[in-house]
Motif scaffolding. Structure first.
Motif, PDB file in Angstrom:
ATOM      1  N   THR A  16      29.770  34.218 -17.268  1.00 32.97           N
ATOM      2  CA  THR A  16      28.770  33.604 -18.137  1.00 32.97           C
ATOM      3  C   THR A  16      27.947  32.643 -17.286  1.00 32.97           C
ATOM      4  OG1 THR A  16      30.160  31.716 -18.727  1.00 32.97           O
ATOM      5  CG2 THR A  16      30.371  33.716 -20.090  1.00 32.97           C
ATOM      6  N   ARG A  57      39.181  39.507 -14.791  1.00 33.56           N
ATOM      7  CA  ARG A  57      39.228  38.658 -15.983  1.00 33.56           C
ATOM      8  C   ARG A  57      40.109  39.258 -17.078  1.00 33.56           C
ATOM      9  NH1 ARG A  57      34.921  38.671 -19.786  1.00 33.56           N
ATOM     10  NH2 ARG A  57      35.145  40.946 -19.526  1.00 33.56           N
ATOM     11  N   SER A  79      37.061  29.309 -15.965  1.00 39.07           N
ATOM     12  CA  SER A  79      35.785  29.824 -15.456  1.00 39.07           C
ATOM     13  C   SER A  79      36.071  30.925 -14.445  1.00 39.07           C
ATOM     14  CB  SER A  79      35.002  28.689 -14.791  1.00 39.07           C
ATOM     15  OG  SER A  79      33.878  29.178 -14.094  1.00 39.07           O
ATOM     16  N   ARG A 131      27.613  29.553 -17.737  1.00 39.08           N
ATOM     17  CA  ARG A 131      28.427  28.354 -17.565  1.00 39.08           C
ATOM     18  C   ARG A 131      29.394  28.513 -16.395  1.00 39.08           C
ATOM     19  NH1 ARG A 131      31.020  24.921 -22.436  1.00 39.08           N
ATOM     20  NH2 ARG A 131      32.272  23.440 -21.221  1.00 39.08           N
ATOM     21  N   CYS A 132      29.997  29.698 -16.263  1.00 39.67           N
ATOM     22  CA  CYS A 132      30.881  29.964 -15.123  1.00 39.67           C
ATOM     23  C   CYS A 132      30.118  29.859 -13.803  1.00 39.67           C
ATOM     24  CB  CYS A 132      31.493  31.356 -15.249  1.00 39.67           C
ATOM     25  SG  CYS A 132      32.616  31.590 -16.635  1.00 39.67           S
ATOM     26  N   THR A 192      34.416  27.918 -26.629  1.00 41.81           N
ATOM     27  CA  THR A 192      34.313  27.473 -25.240  1.00 41.81           C
ATOM     28  C   THR A 192      35.542  27.954 -24.476  1.00 41.81           C
ATOM     29  OG1 THR A 192      33.083  25.501 -25.895  1.00 41.81           O
ATOM     30  CG2 THR A 192      34.121  25.492 -23.707  1.00 41.81           C
ATOM     31  N   PRO A 193      35.363  28.699 -23.393  1.00 41.34           N
ATOM     32  CA  PRO A 193      36.526  29.227 -22.656  1.00 41.34           C
ATOM     33  C   PRO A 193      37.294  28.118 -21.956  1.00 41.34           C
ATOM     34  CG  PRO A 193      34.498  29.722 -21.480  1.00 41.34           C
ATOM     35  CD  PRO A 193      34.078  29.144 -22.804  1.00 41.34           C
ATOM     36  N   SER A 210      34.102  33.688 -11.698  1.00 40.37           N
ATOM     37  CA  SER A 210      32.842  34.018 -11.030  1.00 40.37           C
ATOM     38  C   SER A 210      33.081  34.922  -9.839  1.00 40.37           C
ATOM     39  CB  SER A 210      32.135  32.732 -10.562  1.00 40.37           C
ATOM     40  OG  SER A 210      31.884  31.868 -11.642  1.00 40.37           O
ATOM     41  N   PRO A 235      36.266  33.602 -20.444  1.00 42.53           N
ATOM     42  CA  PRO A 235      34.829  33.760 -20.676  1.00 42.53           C
ATOM     43  C   PRO A 235      34.454  35.205 -20.982  1.00 42.53           C
ATOM     44  CG  PRO A 235      35.289  33.470 -18.339  1.00 42.53           C
ATOM     45  CD  PRO A 235      36.572  33.179 -19.073  1.00 42.53           C
ATOM     46  N   GLY A 236      33.527  35.359 -21.918  1.00 43.34           N
ATOM     47  CA  GLY A 236      33.055  36.683 -22.287  1.00 43.34           C
ATOM     48  C   GLY A 236      33.934  37.388 -23.286  1.00 43.34           C
TER      49      GLY A 236
END
Length: 443
Positions: free
Chosen positions: A194, A143, A166, A196-197, A162-163, A168, A156-157
């Motif tokens: 996150t 990331r 995403s 959400r991800c 809002t990123p 994962s 994210p993070g």
């Protein structure tokens, strides 16, 4: 959400997917995703691999994979390239080896190289999923790399907003020879940078996974995969150490294990010439590297399983020296039965070591190989078929329990000296000394 793959809402558009790496995991994964109706681009650095797949053919051995790849290529759902293109979901499935140094340092350079490629075409709304077995923290490093390369996107993070993308981590849990079945039916741990991800990755995997998908954070998912393989390594190490103890005491380890496993709470695994493959022989070192002071058991298990190869070489050497006029057949090079995967294979290491020591006395039987690996070059060793080995060789060293080896009857082994590291021929007579005729040595 239903556990049935392909459970889409009416009118929902299926994402375009790019799978980076078309090896033993990447190609089956790409084919299964394509079977679910997504258009898939498979990315690989090898022109040969790309050309093979675009012909609807495969470059690895795996049950039913050839028909599946042929079908999805013919339908226009899967194609391969050496050049990345934009997509909605990027799945990274590249190797993660370790350095051959005293610390077994993890090498995540392939992951970071893949992330660099993906970053070049990344756009808002995309998802990036790492599947490669990796040290804890690798998904975050991936990331961070992409964020540095793409300051125009929010990651994210790293932002309160809002990123845009995403990220994962979702490792596979598969057994070679059953990869297609297990990719579809096994449970999955999905770790998001996150929550959400993780939810977005969950929605993607439920298109083609029937098993239960459990969401967690990325670091926990990374550790879970390593723990699964370290657990197996520790259990195999007990069996391998027991086999060496049995040798020392003059006992039949197979008989000892068979009797011990009659206990209702004992399930000892079967010993072998070591531990191979890209997972069990590698992943425990990632844990040791991350916490060296807290992992004496995991480290010892790795050392026991690596040491078993040298134990096997020593016993095989003694057997060959006791039968100086006999030709020798090493049966198998793969890291497990009935596959063509020779990565980190103890059988391959043992056979190559014996070939370097004994030259053209050594022949190799490996039904899943068309040629011997490079380390056999200039040793004088030859690749032969099983029938030739049974006719010409007075010494048989069983290193892999391929089915074709298991079914060799005693009549064709009579009068031969046999070192069976897999316990596939329990009916082989045991002699008191090499000169007494047929000889079976335990693992």
């Amino acid at each position: 959400m239903s556990n049935q793959p392909g459970n889409l809402k009416a009118g929902e558009v299926k994402p375009d997917v790019c799978v980076v790496g078309l090896g033993y995991i990447g190609l089956p994964t790409a084919a299964i995703i394509a079977r679910a109706g997504c258009r898939v681009l498979g990315l690989d650095v090898s022109e040969r691999v790309v050309e093979t797949i675009n012909r609807g053919e495969i470059h690895i051995e795996e049950v039913d994979l050839d028909g599946l790849v042929h079908g999805v290529v013919q339908r226009g759902l899967l194609r391969a390239s050496t050049q990345i293109e934009p997509a909605d979901v990027f799945v990274i499935a590249v190797p993660t080896p370790f350095e051959k140094d005293e610390h077994h340092t993890p090498d995540i350079s392939y992951v970071l190289a893949a992330a660099t490629e993906v970053a070049a075409v990344l756009k808002a709304g995309d998802a990036v999923i790492l599947e490669s077995t990796s040290p804890v923290g690798t998904t975050e490093k991936m990331r961070d790399l992409m964020a540095g390369l793409r300051p125009d996107l929010k990651f994210p993070g790293l932002t309160r907003e809002t990123p845009d993308v995403s990220i994962s981590y979702c490792p596979e849990r598969v057994l070679p020879g059953r990869i297609l079945e297990e990719l579809t039916n096994n449970d999955r741990s999905i770790g998001g940078i996150t929550p959400r991800c993780a939810r977005k990755a969950l929605a993607f995997y439920k298109r083609f996974v029937r098993g239960t998908c459990v969401t967690t954070d990325a670091r926990s998912a990374e550790m879970t995969k390593l723990v699964e393989n370290a657990y197996r390594d520790v259990n195999i190490a007990f069996a391998n150490e027991l086999s060496m103890v049995a040798d020392k005491m003059g006992l039949d380890v197979w008989e000892v294990i068979r009797l011990a496993n009659r206990h209702p709470r004992v399930n000892i695994l079967q010993p072998g010439p070591g531990v191979g493959g890209h997972c069990i022989a590698v992943d425990p070192w990632f844990i040791v590297h991350g916490a060296p002071e807290q992992t004496p058991l995991i480290r010892t298990a790795r050392e026991v399983n690596d040491g078993k190869m040298h134990h096997v070489i020593a016993k095989a050497t003694a057997l060959l020296e006791a039968h100086p006029g006999e030709k020798v057949a090493c049966l198998g090079l793969a890291f497990k039965a009935n596959i063509d995967d020779f990565r980190e294979s103890p059988a391959r290491y043992v056979a190559a070591t014996l070939a370097r020591r004994f030259g053209d006395r050594i022949s190799v039987v490996e039904p899943y190989a068309s040629a011997l690996p490079i380390e056999f070059t200039d040793t004088g060793a030859a690749l032969i078929d099983l029938d030739t080995a049974l006719e010409d060789c007075g010494v048989l060293i069983v290193l892999v329990d391929h089915d074709v080896f298991r079914v060799v009857p005693l009549a064709e082994r009579s009068g031969k000296a046999v070192y069976d590291t897999r316990g596939i021929w329990p009916d082989q007579p045991v002699a008191e000394a090499p000169a007494a005729g047929s000889l079976r040595l335990a693992s």
